[in-house]
Design a protein around this motif. Structure first.
Motif, PDB file in Angstrom:
ATOM      1  N   ARG A 184      -1.430  41.981 -75.144  1.00 46.46           N
ATOM      2  CA  ARG A 184      -2.428  41.261 -76.206  1.00 46.46           C
ATOM      3  C   ARG A 184      -3.157  40.398 -75.464  1.00 46.46           C
ATOM      4  O   ARG A 184      -3.330  40.151 -74.195  1.00 46.46           O
ATOM      5  CB  ARG A 184      -1.503  40.481 -77.080  1.00 46.46           C
ATOM      6  CG  ARG A 184      -0.997  39.087 -76.566  1.00 46.46           C
ATOM      7  CD  ARG A 184      -0.381  38.157 -77.839  1.00 46.46           C
ATOM      8  NE  ARG A 184       0.035  36.884 -77.243  1.00 46.46           N
ATOM      9  CZ  ARG A 184       0.978  36.599 -76.818  1.00 46.46           C
ATOM     10  NH1 ARG A 184       2.090  37.527 -76.428  1.00 46.46           N
ATOM     11  NH2 ARG A 184       1.563  35.359 -76.424  1.00 46.46           N
ATOM     12  N   THR A 185      -4.402  40.105 -75.965  1.00 42.10           N
ATOM     13  CA  THR A 185      -5.365  39.106 -75.294  1.00 42.10           C
ATOM     14  C   THR A 185      -4.627  37.829 -75.233  1.00 42.10           C
ATOM     15  O   THR A 185      -4.167  37.212 -76.272  1.00 42.10           O
ATOM     16  CB  THR A 185      -6.746  38.949 -76.096  1.00 42.10           C
ATOM     17  OG1 THR A 185      -6.948  40.327 -76.213  1.00 42.10           O
ATOM     18  CG2 THR A 185      -7.664  38.103 -75.427  1.00 42.10           C
ATOM     19  N   SER A 186      -4.641  37.110 -74.212  1.00 45.60           N
ATOM     20  CA  SER A 186      -4.182  35.757 -73.927  1.00 45.60           C
ATOM     21  C   SER A 186      -5.018  34.899 -74.640  1.00 45.60           C
ATOM     22  O   SER A 186      -6.152  34.324 -74.696  1.00 45.60           O
ATOM     23  CB  SER A 186      -4.318  35.397 -72.550  1.00 45.60           C
ATOM     24  OG  SER A 186      -3.729  34.084 -72.192  1.00 45.60           O
ATOM     25  N   GLU A 187      -4.069  33.885 -75.554  1.00 40.97           N
ATOM     26  CA  GLU A 187      -4.732  32.842 -76.484  1.00 40.97           C
ATOM     27  C   GLU A 187      -4.841  31.630 -75.547  1.00 40.97           C
ATOM     28  O   GLU A 187      -5.507  30.729 -75.648  1.00 40.97           O
ATOM     29  CB  GLU A 187      -3.775  32.794 -77.736  1.00 40.97           C
ATOM     30  CG  GLU A 187      -2.575  32.426 -77.470  1.00 40.97           C
ATOM     31  CD  GLU A 187      -1.477  33.312 -77.117  1.00 40.97           C
ATOM     32  OE1 GLU A 187      -0.461  33.163 -76.856  1.00 40.97           O
ATOM     33  OE2 GLU A 187      -1.950  34.818 -77.013  1.00 40.97           O
ATOM     34  N   GLU A 188      -4.213  31.740 -74.340  1.00 44.47           N
ATOM     35  CA  GLU A 188      -3.872  30.616 -73.514  1.00 44.47           C
ATOM     36  C   GLU A 188      -5.193  30.482 -72.566  1.00 44.47           C
ATOM     37  O   GLU A 188      -6.040  29.676 -72.595  1.00 44.47           O
ATOM     38  CB  GLU A 188      -2.666  30.388 -72.799  1.00 44.47           C
ATOM     39  CG  GLU A 188      -1.604  30.209 -73.487  1.00 44.47           C
ATOM     40  CD  GLU A 188      -1.440  29.070 -74.329  1.00 44.47           C
ATOM     41  OE1 GLU A 188      -1.868  28.031 -73.732  1.00 44.47           O
ATOM     42  OE2 GLU A 188      -0.675  28.855 -75.274  1.00 44.47           O
ATOM     43  N   LEU A 189      -5.422  31.746 -71.817  1.00 45.09           N
ATOM     44  CA  LEU A 189      -6.437  31.644 -70.747  1.00 45.09           C
ATOM     45  C   LEU A 189      -7.619  32.644 -71.110  1.00 45.09           C
ATOM     46  O   LEU A 189      -8.478  32.804 -70.181  1.00 45.09           O
ATOM     47  CB  LEU A 189      -5.862  32.137 -69.381  1.00 45.09           C
ATOM     48  CG  LEU A 189      -4.464  31.356 -68.698  1.00 45.09           C
ATOM     49  CD1 LEU A 189      -4.058  31.773 -67.711  1.00 45.09           C
ATOM     50  CD2 LEU A 189      -4.981  30.031 -68.741  1.00 45.09           C
ATOM     51  N   GLY A 190      -7.403  33.465 -72.057  1.00 50.20           N
ATOM     52  CA  GLY A 190      -8.477  34.398 -72.627  1.00 50.20           C
ATOM     53  C   GLY A 190      -8.540  35.769 -71.946  1.00 50.20           C
ATOM     54  O   GLY A 190      -9.618  36.512 -71.920  1.00 50.20           O
ATOM     55  N   GLY A 191      -7.751  35.774 -70.960  1.00 47.16           N
ATOM     56  CA  GLY A 191      -7.643  37.248 -70.211  1.00 47.16           C
ATOM     57  C   GLY A 191      -6.605  38.173 -70.914  1.00 47.16           C
ATOM     58  O   GLY A 191      -6.272  38.243 -71.927  1.00 47.16           O
TER      59      GLY A 191
END
Length: 579
Positions: free
Chosen positions: A538-545
């Motif tokens: 999934r797309t990282s909700e923490e770092l955006g990658g």
């Protein structure tokens, strides 16, 4: 199959919305259709003629006006459709003048040449519009799929419409008979084209313009069939044109033309293996015709040669499709083999070059190289050897097949220690990795295999992500969730499923500047499966990658998975022949 070539029009990317003029046209067409249903024949013919004429002219003119803002094949295709509708309007006026002035008109005559011309333009226009540009085998299979469906409907049309029509038109002129017989076969061609359009995989999220045009074509084909059935006397006065269906189709054409000003939203779809139903559907018409032929033969106690011929042709097309599918699969396997050889050669050549170079320096060096430099070179050789060993181990693991065939040595492990060891083993700078893991969290896992999972994910994060990484381990009930985040660009949606396949590197499949064998994520998925768990992206909700997550079940579920592997291994040993 890859997406189609499309030159985006300079239209604004706004939400498609119908204006008051378009809504007024839809209301007019709906009211006219209702009148043709409830009114007597004279009123229905008058209202139907006028509404069909106005709707056709408006749709054709709108297609031509809106297509002027497009470019290339899009402009040509939609302009041809608009011209075809205007030609239809000329035919409608001609029939109306003859019917209302003379008092009658033949159901099939020279005026039908206007409609035939429109058919040809519509077929050519759809073929001109941007299509999929996959391999020749993919195009061939798509055409065969369309022909299978078209011949299926064509056999039914020929058996239940054309044959009775030919008998009823036996006394008519040669012109009337010829034109009356051409209609069903043009409908067959249109059905083929519409099926090809529906099988087309677009690069747009949903091309409503093309979908609405297909709806309009389908409605006109249905209207033609109903008209041909009702016009078997050869007189237009005795025929019952299905105005309501025709007006519905015209409404779809008008909506399609109106939406030409809106650029379709670009689509990023996840490439995945075709679902089972798409494999079965092309074979359904062959089974359907065969069943219909058998039932008809039993009921009528005779052989219906039309259904028999249709069944034979569809069966031959199915065999041809199977041959194309086999050739396509063989080409795919050959492509994978070439990719494997190229990837592994590249991955092994780099460490081998480094090892050979440093060994030559050490062997040929004199006293000018001190012990520290020699140890540094030997350390690099050792690292490269470990790297090659990892690649070979991964290949051996993949060669064993699925996760159920991976042997696990499961025990209790302190997860923070496992994460720390994985960071050091990956070669990623420890200061670039943030660890979020409870110090007392215990996992019931194979530590060697799970370390391999973390090493692969950290290596990917270092290769394709930015300078920051996050490793998070948390408890989920009595199970575990391991996540590796990065601050890179992430994975495009179309590759979210494909990246889990062996030797697949997604958008970097042709990028030799970034090293990678394309087997890391396949290993991760296999190890997670061996533990009875799953791997996901999934797309990282923490770092955006990117964020890759491995979910592992409770201790009991892992033990069950391990027991299944043991029984599978025992069975394999039991049936293995003794040399």
């Amino acid at each position: 199959m890859t997406s189609d070539t499309f030159v985006a029009p300079p239209a604004e990317r706004v939400e498609p919305r119908f204006g008051s003029g378009a809504i007024a046209m839809f209301v007019f067409l709906a009211i006219s259709a209702a009148i043709t249903i409830v009114a007597n024949t004279e009123v229905a013919d008058a209202v139907g003629f006028i509404a069909v004429l106005i709707g056709t002219v408006a749709s054709g003119w709108l297609y031509l006006q809106r297509s002027r803002h497009l470019t290339g094949r899009e402009r040509l295709g939609w302009s041809m459709i608009g011209a075809g509708l205007l030609i239809v309007s000329v035919g409608i006026v001609t029939v109306a003048i003859r019917f209302f002035v003379i008092g009658d008109a033949p159901a099939f005559g020279l005026t039908d040449l206007f409609f035939f011309t429109t058919y040809v333009l519509a077929i050519a226009a759809v073929w001109v519009l941007p299509q999929t540009h996959g391999s020749g085998l993919q195009r061939t299979r798509m055409v065969i799929d369309g022909l299978i469906g078209a011949i299926f409907f064509g056999a039914l049309l020929l058996n239940y419409v054309v044959s009775p029509l030919a008998e009823n038109l036996a006394s008519a002129s040669i012109t009337t008979r010829t034109i009356g017989m051409v209609y069903p076969f043009l409908d067959l061609l249109v059905l083929t084209i519409v099926m090809l359009v529906l099988l087309r995989r677009s690069a747009h999220r949903f091309d409503s313009r093309l979908a609405l045009f297909s709806v309009g074509i389908a409605a006109q084909v249905l209207g033609d069939v109903m008209y041909v059935v009702s016009a078997q006397s050869g007189s237009f006065e005795d025929a019952s044109p299905p105005y309501a269906i025709n007006l519905f189709g015209i409404g779809a054409f008008f909506a399609s033309a109106y939406l030409l000003r809106f650029a379709p939203t670009p689509r990023e779809y996840a490439e995945r293996t075709a679902p089972l139903w798409t494999v079965i559907v092309p074979y359904a018409p062959a089974v359907g015709l065969l069943v219909l032929f058998i039932v008809d033969s039993i009921v009528s106690e005779s052989v219906d040669y039309i259904l028999l011929t249709g069944t034979i042709f569809v069966g031959l097309l199915v065999i041809a499709r199977q041959g194309v599918a086999i050739a396509e699969n063989r080409a795919h396997i050959e492509q994978q083999r070439n990719a494997l050889v190229s990837t592994i050669s590249h991955e092994l050549r780099t460490p081998l070059t480094a090892i050979a170079g440093f060994v030559d320096i050490i062997r040929e060096a004199d006293d000018s190289i001190d012990d520290d430099e020699r140890y540094e070179m030997l350390d690099i050789v050792h690292q490269q050897t470990d790297y090659m060993s990892r690649i070979v181990s991964d290949l051996i693991m993949l060669a064993r097949g699925t996760g159920s065939e991976i042997n696990l040595i499961v025990r209790e492990v302190t997860m923070i220690d496992l994460v720390t060891s994985a960071i050091h083993a990956s070669g990623v700078a420890p200061q670039s990795v943030t660890v979020d893991c409870p110090p007392d969290l215990i996992g019931f896992v194979d530590p060697g295999r799970l370390q391999q999972v973390l090493v692969n994910l950290l290596t990917n994060a270092a290769r394709y992500g930015g300078p920051h990484r996050l490793v998070r381990v948390s408890a989920k009930g009595s199970g575990l969730i391991l996540e590796v985040h990065d601050d890179g660009t992430g994975i495009p949606r179309r590759y979210e499923v494909r990246v889990w396949e062996r030797f697949e590197r997604g958008p970097n499949r042709l990028n030799a500047a970034i090293p990678g064998s394309g087997i890391g994520l396949a290993i991760v998925q296999a190890i997670a499966s061996a533990h009875g768990g799953t791997a996901s992206y999934r797309t990282s909700e923490e770092l955006g990658g990117a964020c890759f997550a491995v979910t592992l079940p409770a201790r009991g579920a892992v033990a069950e998975a391990q027991q299944r592997q043991a029984s599978h291994f025992s069975e394999a040993v039991r049936i293995r022949p003794v040399a």
